[in-house]
Each structure stands twice: as C-alpha cells, then as structure tokens.
Design a protein around this motif. Sequence first.
Motif, mmCIF file in Angstrom:
data_model
loop_
_atom_site.group_PDB
_atom_site.id
_atom_site.type_symbol
_atom_site.label_atom_id
_atom_site.label_comp_id
_atom_site.label_asym_id
_atom_site.label_seq_id
_atom_site.Cartn_x
_atom_site.Cartn_y
_atom_site.Cartn_z
ATOM 1 N N SER A 67 0.829 -1.211 0.000
ATOM 2 C CA SER A 67 0.000 0.000 0.000
ATOM 3 C C SER A 67 0.859 1.255 0.000
ATOM 4 C CB SER A 67 -0.925 0.033 1.213
ATOM 5 O OG SER A 67 -1.876 -0.987 1.146
ATOM 6 N N TYR A 68 1.733 1.380 0.991
ATOM 7 C CA TYR A 68 2.420 2.655 1.141
ATOM 8 C C TYR A 68 3.512 2.898 0.103
ATOM 9 C CZ TYR A 68 5.919 0.181 4.051
ATOM 10 O OH TYR A 68 6.868 -0.676 4.531
ATOM 11 N N VAL A 69 4.134 1.864 -0.436
ATOM 12 C CA VAL A 69 5.146 2.095 -1.467
ATOM 13 C C VAL A 69 4.486 2.637 -2.734
ATOM 14 C CG1 VAL A 69 6.854 1.007 -2.988
ATOM 15 C CG2 VAL A 69 6.812 0.443 -0.549
ATOM 16 N N PHE A 70 3.374 2.045 -3.123
ATOM 17 C CA PHE A 70 2.654 2.545 -4.305
ATOM 18 C C PHE A 70 2.197 3.983 -4.100
ATOM 19 C CE2 PHE A 70 -1.474 3.313 -6.351
ATOM 20 C CZ PHE A 70 -1.069 3.268 -7.679
ATOM 21 N N LEU A 71 1.572 4.249 -2.945
ATOM 22 C CA LEU A 71 1.060 5.594 -2.692
ATOM 23 C C LEU A 71 2.190 6.607 -2.523
ATOM 24 C CD1 LEU A 71 -1.935 4.689 -0.386
ATOM 25 C CD2 LEU A 71 -2.016 5.490 -2.755
ATOM 26 N N THR A 72 3.319 6.183 -2.006
ATOM 27 C CA THR A 72 4.491 7.056 -1.923
ATOM 28 C C THR A 72 4.951 7.444 -3.319
ATOM 29 O OG1 THR A 72 5.199 6.133 0.189
ATOM 30 C CG2 THR A 72 6.901 7.173 -1.167
ATOM 31 N N ALA A 73 5.034 6.461 -4.203
ATOM 32 C CA ALA A 73 5.455 6.741 -5.581
ATOM 33 C C ALA A 73 4.483 7.706 -6.259
ATOM 34 C CB ALA A 73 5.563 5.437 -6.376
ATOM 35 N N VAL A 74 3.198 7.468 -6.092
ATOM 36 C CA VAL A 74 2.199 8.363 -6.693
ATOM 37 C C VAL A 74 2.352 9.778 -6.141
ATOM 38 C CG1 VAL A 74 -0.280 8.859 -6.824
ATOM 39 C CG2 VAL A 74 0.547 6.532 -7.228
ATOM 40 N N GLY A 75 2.491 9.892 -4.833
ATOM 41 C CA GLY A 75 2.614 11.205 -4.213
ATOM 42 C C GLY A 75 3.857 11.952 -4.661
ATOM 43 N N VAL A 76 4.992 11.269 -4.729
ATOM 44 C CA VAL A 76 6.236 11.922 -5.139
ATOM 45 C C VAL A 76 6.165 12.343 -6.609
ATOM 46 C CG1 VAL A 76 8.728 11.584 -5.483
ATOM 47 C CG2 VAL A 76 7.638 10.803 -3.367
ATOM 48 N N VAL A 77 5.613 11.501 -7.453
ATOM 49 C CA VAL A 77 5.503 11.856 -8.876
ATOM 50 C C VAL A 77 4.531 13.022 -9.067
ATOM 51 C CG1 VAL A 77 4.708 11.027 -11.134
ATOM 52 C CG2 VAL A 77 6.220 9.608 -9.747
ATOM 53 N N LEU A 78 3.370 12.965 -8.421
ATOM 54 C CA LEU A 78 2.424 14.081 -8.532
ATOM 55 C C LEU A 78 3.017 15.362 -7.936
ATOM 56 C CD1 LEU A 78 -1.006 12.384 -7.720
ATOM 57 C CD2 LEU A 78 -0.134 13.127 -9.957
ATOM 58 N N GLY A 79 3.727 15.220 -6.835
ATOM 59 C CA GLY A 79 4.377 16.383 -6.238
ATOM 60 C C GLY A 79 5.407 17.000 -7.171
ATOM 61 N N SER A 80 6.150 16.166 -7.871
ATOM 62 C CA SER A 80 7.150 16.701 -8.804
ATOM 63 C C SER A 80 6.482 17.427 -9.969
ATOM 64 C CB SER A 80 8.073 15.591 -9.317
ATOM 65 O OG SER A 80 7.396 14.690 -10.163
ATOM 66 N N ALA A 81 5.347 16.916 -10.404
ATOM 67 C CA ALA A 81 4.607 17.602 -11.482
ATOM 68 C C ALA A 81 4.095 18.956 -10.989
ATOM 69 C CB ALA A 81 3.453 16.729 -11.961
ATOM 70 N N GLY A 82 3.550 18.971 -9.782
ATOM 71 C CA GLY A 82 3.088 20.229 -9.212
ATOM 72 C C GLY A 82 4.229 21.211 -9.022
ATOM 73 N N TRP A 83 5.357 20.708 -8.547
ATOM 74 C CA TRP A 83 6.539 21.546 -8.348
ATOM 75 C C TRP A 83 6.962 22.174 -9.675
ATOM 76 C CZ3 TRP A 83 9.180 22.376 -3.713
ATOM 77 C CH2 TRP A 83 10.426 22.999 -3.817
#
Length: 137
Positions: free
Chosen positions: A55-71
């Motif tokens: 659960s958390y590895v997948f959601l971590t990856a999603v969050g970091v990728v979405l965060g980088s796009a937002g950044w």
Amino acid sequence: MSVTSPAVAVRRGPLVVAGGVLGAIVVSSVANTLIALIAHAVGAPDDFQPLKASSYVFLTAVGVVLGSAGWAVVRKAAKDPGALVRRLVPAVVVVSFVPDFLLFGDGGATGVLALLLMHVIVAVIAVFTYRRVMPLS
C-alpha cells in the motif's frame, strides 16, 4: 564597477530530474518501512492494510511523482515560486491527512499517527529532492 545579471532558473536534464524523483521514492519508501515497523512494534494492528508495503510504497510513488509535477508547474508559472511553495506544501500535506483520520476504526491511534508521520516524511524528502533537481531559481 560590477554588473549583476538577472537570476536565471537552473534547468537540469530530464535524466537528472527522473533520477532524483526515483531516488526520493526509494528513500521515502525506506523511511516509511521503518515507520511501519515501529508502528507495528508499538501496537498498530498487523492487519492494518495502509501499513503494508504494497500500500504505502505505491502511494508514496504516486505522491512523489504528482508532487514533482506540481513543483514543475509552480516553478514555471508562479511569479514567486518560493513563496508559493512555502504556503502550498504545508497545505497539501494537511489535506493529505484527511483520509488517514477516517481510518481510526481500523488502525487505531498508532496506525493513523504512523500514516500521518509518513506523509510528513515523504514531503520533507520530496521537497529536499525537488530543490536539488528542480531548483526554484
């Protein structure tokens, strides 16, 4: 007499950015694994799904990728990206807490506190990484 040049945003190549984002995912996932292990050791339920690596590895990856796009968007579009990031990052982290609070019945206080800590740790690691591979100025 010295001439000052206007600040020019540093641009890193796509491989540097991708490598940084991948590195942030790996480091965040390792940190989250430690948090999950500690949470289980101090009483979080063993069957609490959000504290399972799948659960958390997948959601971590999603969050970091979405965060980088937002950044990247903030970096390109904002007049003062630094000021916007200082307000936006904490707001996004606090909003990301909302689903975790709904899990008190399943994970108890220990499980939910672990999830909240995971969000903060991932944000810290991600912002540190984004600042290195996608500087705001």
